[in-house]
Write a protein that holds these residues in place. Structure first.
Motif, PDB file in Angstrom:
ATOM      1  N   ASP A 184       0.802  -1.225   0.000  1.00 13.13           N
ATOM      2  CA  ASP A 184       0.000   0.000   0.000  1.00 13.13           C
ATOM      3  C   ASP A 184       0.835   1.276   0.000  1.00 13.13           C
ATOM      4  OD1 ASP A 184       0.926  -0.516   2.522  1.00 13.13           O
ATOM      5  OD2 ASP A 184      -0.968  -0.195   3.563  1.00 13.13           O
TER       6      ASP A 184
ATOM      7  N   ARG B  87       1.184  -1.908  10.193  1.00 15.31           N
ATOM      8  CA  ARG B  87       0.071  -1.387   9.389  1.00 15.31           C
ATOM      9  C   ARG B  87      -0.697  -2.519   8.714  1.00 15.31           C
ATOM     10  NH1 ARG B  87       2.884   1.469   6.449  1.00 15.31           N
ATOM     11  NH2 ARG B  87       2.684   0.455   4.420  1.00 15.31           N
ATOM     12  N   GLU B  88       0.024  -3.478   8.137  1.00 20.20           N
ATOM     13  CA  GLU B  88      -0.662  -4.581   7.457  1.00 20.20           C
ATOM     14  C   GLU B  88      -1.450  -5.439   8.454  1.00 20.20           C
ATOM     15  OE1 GLU B  88      -0.696  -4.275   4.130  1.00 20.20           O
ATOM     16  OE2 GLU B  88       0.590  -2.593   4.660  1.00 20.20           O
TER      17      GLU B  88
ATOM     18  N   ARG C  86      -4.728  -3.706   9.013  1.00 21.89           N
ATOM     19  CA  ARG C  86      -5.389  -3.331   7.774  1.00 21.89           C
ATOM     20  C   ARG C  86      -6.790  -3.900   7.621  1.00 21.89           C
ATOM     21  NH1 ARG C  86      -5.469   0.568   4.341  1.00 21.89           N
ATOM     22  NH2 ARG C  86      -3.497   1.199   3.466  1.00 21.89           N
TER      23      ARG C  86
ATOM     24  N   LEU D 268      -7.537  -2.593   1.501  1.00 22.61           N
ATOM     25  CA  LEU D 268      -6.223  -2.944   0.954  1.00 22.61           C
ATOM     26  C   LEU D 268      -6.346  -3.502  -0.464  1.00 22.61           C
ATOM     27  CD1 LEU D 268      -3.185  -3.124   1.662  1.00 22.61           C
ATOM     28  CD2 LEU D 268      -3.594  -5.467   2.432  1.00 22.61           C
TER      29      LEU D 268
ATOM     30  N   LEU E 259      -5.755   4.650   8.736  1.00 19.94           N
ATOM     31  CA  LEU E 259      -6.156   3.252   8.742  1.00 19.94           C
ATOM     32  C   LEU E 259      -7.629   3.151   9.146  1.00 19.94           C
ATOM     33  CD1 LEU E 259      -3.004   1.727  10.474  1.00 19.94           C
ATOM     34  CD2 LEU E 259      -3.708   1.375   8.102  1.00 19.94           C
TER      35      LEU E 259
END
Length: 486
Positions: free
Chosen positions: A68, A175-176, A179, A184, A230
């Motif tokens: 991303d 972050r992932e 997510r 995403l 987010l």
């Protein structure tokens, strides 16, 4: 420009690794050669053969950075334009040390440049690091980036998760893990298995632990801005971490990037306060169902387990002076978590036949000038062998740092070639098709630039079916079939 079928008289350069370091170096070599070649007595023509062990190019850009990142697409496009050059020949799916040897290359090339990246994590040297549920960032990144030989599934059943690290990779991993899968998918090229995995992710609470203070973190401003947006995530920050003394503020202000990072962190602190005041919401004011805690001055000391599995992480409070030196306080807190991800640094790959500096984690080179040496702590400079990027300096610096590296190494290469006999044309075998014959004899079928374009076209067509720009192919056999299709 030299015709690609008639380049016996040009310099011949082999580059190992078709990531940013290798591609930038190839481009800069050709540019500098045209600019300085006549003056140096080496001419202005060269053929560069770029060898990559994976079936596709771009290394870190495709497989080492979170999908991303908006800037990644632009970097990949720029790298592709460089590869679309008749003086640069791409040989993907060819592994150095296995399919071709150093002797093979020195026979056919006047110089060999190593631009190999990183393949594994530095070990987490803490008690409990071997518990089930402790993961290195590199393997997780391989999973969510669809690395050809990476895992195809990932255990995302922990509701409380810890991430250790004060740099951009730690931020990517965190972050992932926080997510929203649909968000995403809409924005990136993630394959179906990653989408399904993140959709089923049970993590509702994440703790990011950074050993030093706000002013010593190594985040880029871009990473911080991505953390701020987010969906469904509330950021929670300890305000005490932001009580910086005058000396620390003065020291941070001396470096532009550090100053910008600290300013962005203060903006995030205010954002976190607003999220709490508004009733535990995300950045858009919607109710948050995930909480992302950012802990500075927090050094994990032990991963605690039960029945062989992670059950908590023990963290010691630290203090960091203006000089960046960290002191331990003896104050410990245990946080209940069921998974721990460590992003404390990568370990760049070794290369068969090349000395390796274990202490600094890079190929042995003379005082950091990119000239390969016989020993890690010095030794003699080896003729015609060079390193750039992480292979030269270890796992530090952003993708852009490879450009300044490349210019320095290319300058050194041209200087050495100008001092050699025959205008730098040292390799005895000057037939440009010799390498193709050698690989064919060994049953190796390289994927060239046209083959990569066929893979890329397929990925774009698959993405278009879902209203996306791109959808990544992850199976190496499928890549080969696509690349070699007539």
């Amino acid at each position: 420009m030299v015709d690609q079928h008639d380049d016996k008289n040009g310099l011949r350069i082999a580059v190992i690794g078709a990531g940013p370091a290798g591609v930038y170096s190839s481009d800069i070599f050709l540019r500098q050669l045209r600019k300085e070649g006549e003056k140096l007595g080496v001419g202005t023509d060269a053929r560069i053969d770029l060898f990559e062990k994976l079936p596709v190019p771009f290394g870190l850009v495709r497989y080492g950075v979170a999908p991303d990142h908006p800037s990644i697409k632009f970097i990949a496009d720029a790298l592709e334009k460089t590869l679309d050059n008749p003086d640069i020949h791409l040989y993907c799916d060819v592994e150095f040390g296995k399919d071709i040897t150093l002797d093979d290359l020195l026979q056919r090339y006047d110089a060999v440049l190593f631009a190999t990246g990183a393949v594994k994590d530095k070990p987490l040297n803490l008690p409990g690091a071997d518990l089930d549920g402790v993961y290195g960032a590199a393997k997780f990144v391989e999973w969510y980036d669809g690395y050809p030989t990476g895992a195809r599934t990932w255990p995302l059943d922990a509701q409380q998760v810890a991430v250790i690290g004060g740099g951009n990779v730690a931020m990517d991993v965190a972050r992932e893990l926080m997510r929203n899968a649909d968000d995403l998918k809409a924005r990136t090229d993630i394959p179906d298995n990653v989408y399904e995995g993140i959709k089923g992710n049970k993590a509702r609470e994440l703790h990011l632990f950074i050993r030093r203070g706000v002013a010593q973190a190594k985040f880029s401003v871009q990473e911080l801005r991505e953390m701020e947006k987010l969906p469904g995530v509330q950021l929670i920050i300890n305000e005490d971490d932001f009580e910086l003394d005058d000396d620390t503020i003065e020291e941070a202000g001396k470096n532009k990037l550090t100053r910008q990072m600290v300013e962005e962190l203060y903006a995030i602190r205010e954002m976190a306060e607003d999220m709490e005041d508004d009733g535990d919401v995300d950045f858009e004011g919607n109710p948050a169902d995930r909480k992302y805690y950012v802990h500075f001055n927090s050094a994990p000391t032990e991963v605690l387990g039960e029945d062989g599995k992670v059950k908590a992480i023990r963290v010691e409070r630290t203090e960091t002076g203006a000089d960046g030196v960290m002191h331990r306080t003896g104050e410990f807190t245990d946080y209940p978590v069921q998974a721990v991800y460590h992003a404390i640094g990568y370990q760049p790959a070794t290369a068969p036949g090349i000395a390796y500096d274990e202490r600094h984690a890079h190929l042995a080179n003379a005082g950091g000038d990119g000239r390969i040496t016989t020993e890690a702590d010095g030794g003699d400079v080896r003729d015609r062998l060079y390193a750039t990027g992480w292979a030269k300096r270890g796992p530090v610096g952003l993708i852009g740092s490879t450009k300044s590296d490349a210019l320095m190494i290319v300058t050194n290469m041209l200087e050495d070639l100008s001092k050699a006999a025959e205008g730098g044309r040292i390799a005895p075998d000057r037939d440009p098709e010799s390498i193709d014959r050698l690989l064919a004899e060994r049953g190796i079928k390289p994927i060239d630039f046209a083959g990569w374009k066929r893979i890329d076209a397929f990925e774009r067509s698959e993405g278009a079916k879902e209203g996306r720009e791109h959808k990544k192919v992850i199976d190496p056999e499928q890549m080969r079939e696509l690349a070699h299709a007539e």
